[in-house]
Design an enzyme around this catalytic site. Structure first.
Site, PDB file in Angstrom:
ATOM      1  N   SER A  92      46.222  24.263   3.910  1.00  0.00           N
ATOM      2  CA  SER A  92      47.132  23.124   3.791  1.00  0.00           C
ATOM      3  C   SER A  92      46.560  22.113   2.794  1.00  0.00           C
ATOM      4  O   SER A  92      46.402  22.427   1.616  1.00  0.00           O
ATOM      5  CB  SER A  92      47.386  22.529   5.179  1.00  0.00           C
ATOM      6  N   ASP A 105      56.312  29.245   7.736  1.00  0.00           N
ATOM      7  CA  ASP A 105      56.169  27.966   7.051  1.00  0.00           C
ATOM      8  C   ASP A 105      57.544  27.535   6.546  1.00  0.00           C
ATOM      9  O   ASP A 105      58.463  28.357   6.399  1.00  0.00           O
ATOM     10  CB  ASP A 105      55.191  28.101   5.872  1.00  0.00           C
ATOM     11  N   HIS A 122      52.497  27.681  10.291  1.00  0.00           N
ATOM     12  CA  HIS A 122      51.519  26.935   9.502  1.00  0.00           C
ATOM     13  C   HIS A 122      50.169  26.823  10.201  1.00  0.00           C
ATOM     14  O   HIS A 122      49.129  26.716   9.542  1.00  0.00           O
ATOM     15  CB  HIS A 122      52.082  25.528   9.233  1.00  0.00           C
TER      16      HIS A 122
END
EC number: 3.5.1.9
Length: 306
Positions: A163, A248, A280
């Site tokens: 991320s 995601d 995610h």
């Protein structure tokens, strides 16, 4: 702050999204499928915490090693059973939108990698609002230079980020290492559900602690920097794996695909993988499992070099 004017009809761009849609697209916890948002975040923290406790209990390690003078400039080094200064090193940069997360709860990949002879380094950086994006990028750069100087005979340094951590790792593609007095032996990048164009974040609530201006976002967007770069990769064999979770959000998918395409056009040895049936958070907490497909991809990339 308002989202800038919409693009022409059919333009595949975040600028076509309303402010509410943009907020939704860039809020990963809203896209989890097996749990509620809060439960998913709790599970993510719990698995990271337990993985770190296990790694510290079962692996030889050097903890809270300073790589700079700042209070938050520390890293943890976990060694394989056969300790060698010539091991490959995998550096992990945690996510959390540059404003949360900790090295002390991010040793997800330590046990599976060290079991195969790979040393793992988990680094800390100053989170917003204390840290700015420019400072975080500088800290990541210095942490890599530190590992190279401490272990100059390493068999390769690999960067893995999740991320926001994937963003920080990808900012290293265009680093000028000469001012750091060392050129790290970079052999690979593993970019997991990352953000590579920060401009959309400026128009979301996630920017409140970051206080990014448009100029800050553009200066720290690897997507834009690579598009404008004239230089070729210094090591064409350096492999870049760009991954995104099947669950995601569409914007995370778009960002990952476009960044992979830009890397390929710029001559990098890049590949793209959508990891099946993970969101995610699952994509990174599953790295605690040696049989997880992404764990195997990372190990295969590192071990085939050696």
């Amino acid at each position: 702050m308002e989202v800038p004017g919409r693009g022409p009809p059919g333009e595949a761009s975040w600028k076509n999204l309303s402010k509410e849609e943009l907020e939704n697209q860039y809020s990963p916890s809203r896209w989890v499928i097996r749990q509620g948002a809060e439960e998913a975040l709790r599970t993510y923290s719990h698995i990271g915490d337990e993985a770190t406790k296990k790694a510290r209990a079962t692996r030889r390690s050097l903890l809270h090693v300073p790589y700079g003078d700042g209070e938050g400039e520390k890293l943890d080094i976990y060694f394989p059973g056969e300790v060698s200064a010539a091991s490959p090193f995998c550096l992990f940069f945690h996510g959390g939108y540059w404003q949360s997360g900790s090295k002390d709860t991010s040793a997800f990949m330590v046990n599976p990698l060290t079991a195969q002879g790979v040393a793992v380094v988990v680094m800390a950086y100053d989170l917003a609002p204390k840290g700015t994006l420019d400072q975080m990028v500088d800290q990541v750069t210095r942490s890599i230079a530190f590992v190279q100087k401490q272990y100059p005979y390493n068999e390769g340094i690999y960067l893995c980020g999740h991320s926001a951590g994937a963003h920080l790792a990808s900012m290293m593609f265009l680093t000028n290492w000469t001012k750091h007095g060392v050129t790290p032996n970079l052999k690979g990048f593993f970019l997991v559900s990352g953000i590579y164009d920060l401009e959309p974040i400026v128009y979301t609530t996630h920017n409140a602690p970051l206080r990014m201006t448009l100029e800050d976002a553009q200066r720290n967007s690897p997507q834009l920097l690579l598009e404008a770069a004239l230089t070729q990769p210094s090591d064409p064999a350096c492999h870049v794996l760009v991954t995104v979770g099947q669950h995601d959000s569409p914007e995370f998918h778009r960002q990952s695909r476009e960044f992979y395409q830009t890397l390929s056009r710029r001559g990098w040895n890049a590949s793209f993988e959508e990891i099946h049936d993970v969101d995610h958070f699952e994509i990174i907490w599953n790295l605690t499992q040696k049989d997880f497909v992404l764990t195997q991809m990372i190990l295969k990339t590192i071990l085939q070099e050696h």
